[in-house]
Scaffold this motif. Structure first.
Motif, PDB file in Angstrom:
ATOM      1  N   GLY A 244     -10.663  15.009  -4.347  1.00 35.68           N
ATOM      2  CA  GLY A 244     -10.549  14.200  -5.551  1.00 35.68           C
ATOM      3  C   GLY A 244     -11.130  14.862  -6.780  1.00 35.68           C
ATOM      4  O   GLY A 244     -11.341  14.206  -7.799  1.00 35.68           O
ATOM      5  N   TYR A 245     -11.390  16.169  -6.711  1.00 35.68           N
ATOM      6  CA  TYR A 245     -11.940  16.882  -7.856  1.00 35.68           C
ATOM      7  C   TYR A 245     -11.323  18.277  -7.876  1.00 35.68           C
ATOM      8  O   TYR A 245     -10.781  18.759  -6.880  1.00 35.68           O
ATOM      9  N   GLY A 246     -11.398  18.940  -9.007  1.00 38.96           N
ATOM     10  CA  GLY A 246     -10.740  20.217  -9.198  1.00 38.96           C
ATOM     11  C   GLY A 246     -11.550  21.397  -8.693  1.00 38.96           C
ATOM     12  O   GLY A 246     -12.550  21.239  -7.988  1.00 38.96           O
ATOM     13  N   ILE A 247     -11.099  22.581  -9.092  1.00 38.52           N
ATOM     14  CA  ILE A 247     -11.708  23.807  -8.604  1.00 38.52           C
ATOM     15  C   ILE A 247     -12.566  24.463  -9.679  1.00 38.52           C
ATOM     16  O   ILE A 247     -12.413  24.193 -10.868  1.00 38.52           O
ATOM     17  N   ILE A 248     -13.470  25.309  -9.221  1.00 36.44           N
ATOM     18  CA  ILE A 248     -14.274  26.168 -10.086  1.00 36.44           C
ATOM     19  C   ILE A 248     -13.887  27.603  -9.742  1.00 36.44           C
ATOM     20  O   ILE A 248     -14.037  28.030  -8.591  1.00 36.44           O
ATOM     21  N   ARG A 249     -13.386  28.342 -10.697  1.00 37.74           N
ATOM     22  CA  ARG A 249     -12.904  29.696 -10.416  1.00 37.74           C
ATOM     23  C   ARG A 249     -13.998  30.750 -10.564  1.00 37.74           C
ATOM     24  O   ARG A 249     -14.032  31.725  -9.816  1.00 37.74           O
ATOM     25  N   PHE A 250     -14.854  30.583 -11.535  1.00 35.93           N
ATOM     26  CA  PHE A 250     -15.857  31.581 -11.842  1.00 35.93           C
ATOM     27  C   PHE A 250     -17.153  30.857 -12.220  1.00 35.93           C
ATOM     28  O   PHE A 250     -17.104  29.742 -12.736  1.00 35.93           O
ATOM     29  N   PRO A 251     -18.320  31.469 -11.985  1.00 36.12           N
ATOM     30  CA  PRO A 251     -18.542  32.737 -11.305  1.00 36.12           C
ATOM     31  C   PRO A 251     -18.333  32.623  -9.797  1.00 36.12           C
ATOM     32  O   PRO A 251     -18.092  31.522  -9.288  1.00 36.12           O
ATOM     33  N   ALA A 252     -18.461  33.735  -9.093  1.00 38.77           N
ATOM     34  CA  ALA A 252     -18.119  33.772  -7.676  1.00 38.77           C
ATOM     35  C   ALA A 252     -18.927  32.768  -6.859  1.00 38.77           C
ATOM     36  O   ALA A 252     -18.376  32.060  -6.011  1.00 38.77           O
ATOM     37  N   GLU A 253     -20.243  32.665  -7.091  1.00 38.01           N
ATOM     38  CA  GLU A 253     -21.064  31.773  -6.273  1.00 38.01           C
ATOM     39  C   GLU A 253     -20.659  30.317  -6.461  1.00 38.01           C
ATOM     40  O   GLU A 253     -20.604  29.547  -5.498  1.00 38.01           O
ATOM     41  N   ARG A 254     -20.356  29.912  -7.689  1.00 34.44           N
ATOM     42  CA  ARG A 254     -19.902  28.539  -7.919  1.00 34.44           C
ATOM     43  C   ARG A 254     -18.526  28.317  -7.284  1.00 34.44           C
ATOM     44  O   ARG A 254     -18.249  27.254  -6.736  1.00 34.44           O
ATOM     45  N   ALA A 255     -17.659  29.325  -7.384  1.00 33.92           N
ATOM     46  CA  ALA A 255     -16.336  29.210  -6.750  1.00 33.92           C
ATOM     47  C   ALA A 255     -16.474  29.090  -5.237  1.00 33.92           C
ATOM     48  O   ALA A 255     -15.761  28.318  -4.594  1.00 33.92           O
TER      49      ALA A 255
END
Length: 833
Positions: free
Chosen positions: A376-387
């Protein structure tokens, strides 16, 4: 006075059902979050999104910017009884913001479709009560202001719920650190049952503004309305996956993001008699949060129980148990085939229940174990650790749904495009593709968008338990490959990737709009098949050629890929957009596709894949219809994006329908000129889509597959089952129309199977079920190789000429061959060992 009477009555109700245990008792739960700093809160909670919460400084902090961030309590649920309960928490404003922030409790989270805690964490709807960042108390839509001097830095919030004749009465009290108070009540609230959660949310406005965030501590819930369900907890060992192949077990434990003060190792013990044997310990890989064990010299003749060990938050050992099954070499092998887990049907309870009933020997998840919108939530692309954390939160949904099945049977799992946050992927050997270029060209250019660290985490979490890669050489950007082979039940599986090496459509597209969508008929279907385009890549194709010849311990062969090597969809999406060709499909580039199919048919290999969201059973053609092997696209576990194959509606002449005479079946030439014999297709039901989500999943052609490998008869029987079927009550309607269908091993090289040209019969003594290899002497090319059943076999060939016939036993490396063998000779070829 009314409030005082209410609180007194409520206190008496709680005292009448109190217990002495202060941490966890049948009607009480408390949490102080004194676990050390970490992202993962603990086994008793499930945070959504996971990366937006953390335990820090002995309290729970919300750190994200999502509209509805929440922490669900797992091991305590509100029962159906007309009883009372109370919940309280300390909270405070962690960060001010321009938006209006809300924090407090959600109680009675319930879902009429699926009442499991897994479902309620994502789909549960309940009653909200809490405090706002601009000093207001609220219960649902009712709100009252707090005094102007109320201090939001440290507040005790208490919600009391008493069951009355007309439903529940809720009273919410707030007390700040200076003793200033406020309260609000709401009567006649309907039935409360299900989960309880904390939330921190806001309402999105027209412009992006900063978000108020809260911290929480000392959460308590108690009362006779509570049921203790400790088995709902999840962790600290989340789940395990393993494979057994050629005497080696590889087993991976999936861990959550632990803190710096937590143990960095996981241990494994195997059952030995009435006790447990020697402990083996491995380190947790820091990025993927996996711990992989390798056990060589394995006795595959018996089941062996195992347990994984990790200390819990009290320092006591936590055990996660499962069974490493024996190698089922004495029976038909049964595989559960699955793909594409769009979260609208999470946790896929009907599918999980039916798979448990079938009790397959092995599982295959062919890709898209996550989608970008899952949770139900979107993606985090950057930085790598958050992605990585963003990916892990969605990946854990997969393990939560299927972990109990995977703990005690081998599991093959391979990532696809959505797993690495790309709607389509043309990997080009690990090439980098900037997000700006990727978005500019509608997701239609080659290369990986995500940081290679994140891509490698995807490969490690999903594939580290597979047998070692055939070629471990890192790809561009250091991306690790995973293609390999696995032997189980005397069935050899080639586990390949049809995305990582494939060329992007930007090399050939000359039209406006999406480069992967071909919307007009080409004068020459092969005009997009330019030189230099990659399909499977040179190293992977070399692997397949070597695998084709390796029959040591093998009776039958199967290729496992992400998608099928053809374009078996005519219409896309809910709007039913017609495409002549989809370059994302395995039907392009054609030369690479043809070379792959011709390689696979040399070993009479069956193919199993997914990705297309439309179950299909197709026999490939290269030069002629049905001259190659069969492929089975399994149903998607849960369909998001719909596809259809409806050539009948296009006025396309259909020839040679199968004997069942089902619509949209028969010989079909796709937009790239590929020759397909479509035996069965599972199109979505054409109905109104506003329905409960499990019914919707079923009507959109969701489901699962069971594939039976019968070594005695040398047959493959793929079967496609509907999402909402009850497998224990098997009826014709349980299956997609056209399934099950049995395919003989030799049908997977149609040109040979249908040929009238025969070499002399082969008669073998001294070897049971020998391997037979036929090579064209003029070209030196392998025509085919297979293990026959019995000791007599009459080989077929497709052209006249001379052939070399090689017969033997790969287990003992005993071989004999005869050259100059031609069709039409009746005298048998004798091979004696």
């Amino acid at each position: 006075m009314k409030k005082q009477i209410f609180v007194t009555l409520f206190t008496l109700l709680l005292l009448s059902a109190s217990y002495s245990c202060s941490v966890f008792k049948p009607t009480s739960f408390t949490a102080d979050f004194n676990t050390g700093d970490r992202t993962w809160i603990g086994k008793d909670y499930w945070a959504v999104p996971m990366e937006d919460w953390q335990v820090r400084n002995g309290r729970l902090e919300c750190t994200g910017e999502r509209e509805n961030m929440r922490v669900n309590l797992l091991p305590c649920v509100l029962n159906d009884q007309a009883e009372s309960f109370s919940t309280s928490v300390r909270l405070g404003l962690l960060k001010e913001g321009e938006l209006r922030g809300y924090a407090g409790f959600s109680v009675g989270l319930w879902d009429d479709v699926d009442s499991s805690v897994k479902a309620l964490c994502y789909f549960g709807q309940g009653v909200s009560a809490g405090i706002t960042s601009d000093k207001t108390l609220f219960i649902e839509q009712k709100a009252v202001p707090l005094p102007d001097n109320f201090d939001l830095s440290d507040v005790e919030l208490t919600l009391n719920a008493v069951s009355e004749k007309n439903g529940y009465t809720l009273v919410l009290d707030a007390v700040d650190k200076n003793g200033i108070t406020g309260d609000i009540s709401l009567d006649e609230i309907g039935k409360l049952r299900g989960m309880v959660a904390l939330f921190n949310r806001f309402r999105a406005e027209e412009e992006k503004k900063s978000t108020p965030l809260f911290w929480f501590d000392d959460w308590m819930i108690e009362g006779p309305k509570l049921d203790s369900v400790p088995e709902n907890s999840f962790g600290p060992i989340l789940w395990s996956m393993y494979t057994l192949s050629r005497g080696t077990v590889k087993l991976t434990a999936q861990m959550p993001p632990m803190g710096t003060d937590d143990a960095r190792e996981v241990s494994l013990e195997l059952k030995s008699g009435d006790g447990w044997g020697e402990k083996k310990t491995v380190a947790i890989e820091p990025d993927s949060r996996t711990a992989t064990f390798r056990l060589e010299g394995w006795d595959a003749s018996r089941d062996v129980d195992y347990r994984l060990i990790y200390p819990d938050d009290n320092g006591d050992p936590y055990y996660y148990q499962g069974t490493i099954r024996r190698d089922p070499v004495d029976k038909s092998l049964v595989m559960g085939g699955l793909t594409c887990q769009f979260a609208s049907a999470f946790p896929y309870t009907p599918v999980v229940k039916n798979l448990a009933f079938h009790n397959p020997d092995i599982l295959y998840f062919s890709g898209d174990q996550i989608y970008e919108s899952n949770g139900g939530y979107g993606i985090i692309r950057f930085p790598a650790e958050r992605a990585i954390l963003n990916y892990l939160g969605k990946w854990y949904m997969f393990g939560w749904a299927f972990g109990d099945l995977m703990r005690d049977r081998p599991t093959i799992c391979t990532p696809d495009d959505h797993d690495v946050f790309q709607g389509n992927l043309w990997g080009e050997g690990g090439e980098f593709n900037s997000i700006e270029n990727w978005m500019k060209h509608y997701d239609s250019t080659g290369g990986f968008v995500e940081p290679p660290e994140m891509v490698n985490v995807v490969n490690k979490t999903q594939c580290s338990h597979l047998p070692d890669p055939w070629d471990p050489t890192p790809l561009k950007q250091g991306i690790i490959p995973f293609f390999t082979d696995l032997l189980y039940g005397r069935i050899s599986f080639a586990i390949i990737t049809d995305r990582i090496f494939k060329s992007g459509p930007h090399h050939v597209a000359y039209w406006d709009g999406r480069m992967d969508h071909l919307k007009f008929k080409l004068k020459n279907p092969r005009e997009l098949d330019k030189k230099g385009l990659d399909f499977l890549g040179a190293s992977q194709l070399e692997f397949l050629k070597e695998w084709t010849r390796n029959w040591d311990g093998v009776d039958m062969k199967t290729v496992l890929s992400q998608t099928i090597f053809t374009n078996a969809a005519t219409h896309h999406g809910e709007e039913k957009m017609f495409l002549v060709g989809d370059l994302d499909s395995g039907g392009w580039p054609q030369s690479g596709r043809d070379e792959a199919i011709k390689t696979l048919r040399k070993s009479f290999s069956f193919q199993i894949a997914g990705d297309q969201h439309i179950p299909s059973l197709v026999q490939y053609g290269v030069k002629d219809f049905r001259d190659s092997g069969w492929v089975f696209c399994t149903p998607a576990i849960s369909v998001g994006y719909e596809r259809r194959f409806v050539p009948d509606t296009l006025g396309v002449p259909v020839k040679n329908r199968p004997e069942h005479n089902l619509p949209n079946t028969g010989e079909y030439v796709d937009g790239f000129g590929n020759l397909n014999y479509v035996y069965a297709i599972g199109n979505p039901v054409e109905t109104e889509r506003k329905k409960p989500r499990y019914i919707l999943a079923d009507e959109k052609a969701s489901g699962y597959s069971i594939i039976t490998f019968n070594r005695k008869d040398r047959t493959y029987t793929p079967d496609a089952w509907h999402f909402l079927t009850d497998a224990s009550q098997d009826t014709p309607e349980s299956h997609f129309a056209g399934w099950p269908h049995t395919i003989h091993q030799e049908e997977n090289f149609g040109a040979v199977n249908q040929s009238k040209l025969q070499l002399p019969p082969i008669k073998v003594t001294g070897i049971k079920d020998p391997v037979v290899e036929i090579t064209d002497e003029k070209t030196g090319e392998l025509l085919y190789i297979l293990r026959i059943k019995g000791t007599v076999y009459t080989p077929k060939v497709v052209t006249k000429g001379a052939y070399k016939v090689r017969v033997g036993d790969p287990e003992t490396n005993s071989w004999q061959e005869k050259s100059g063998v031609k069709p039409g000779i009746e005298e048998p070829l004798q091979f004696s060992f």
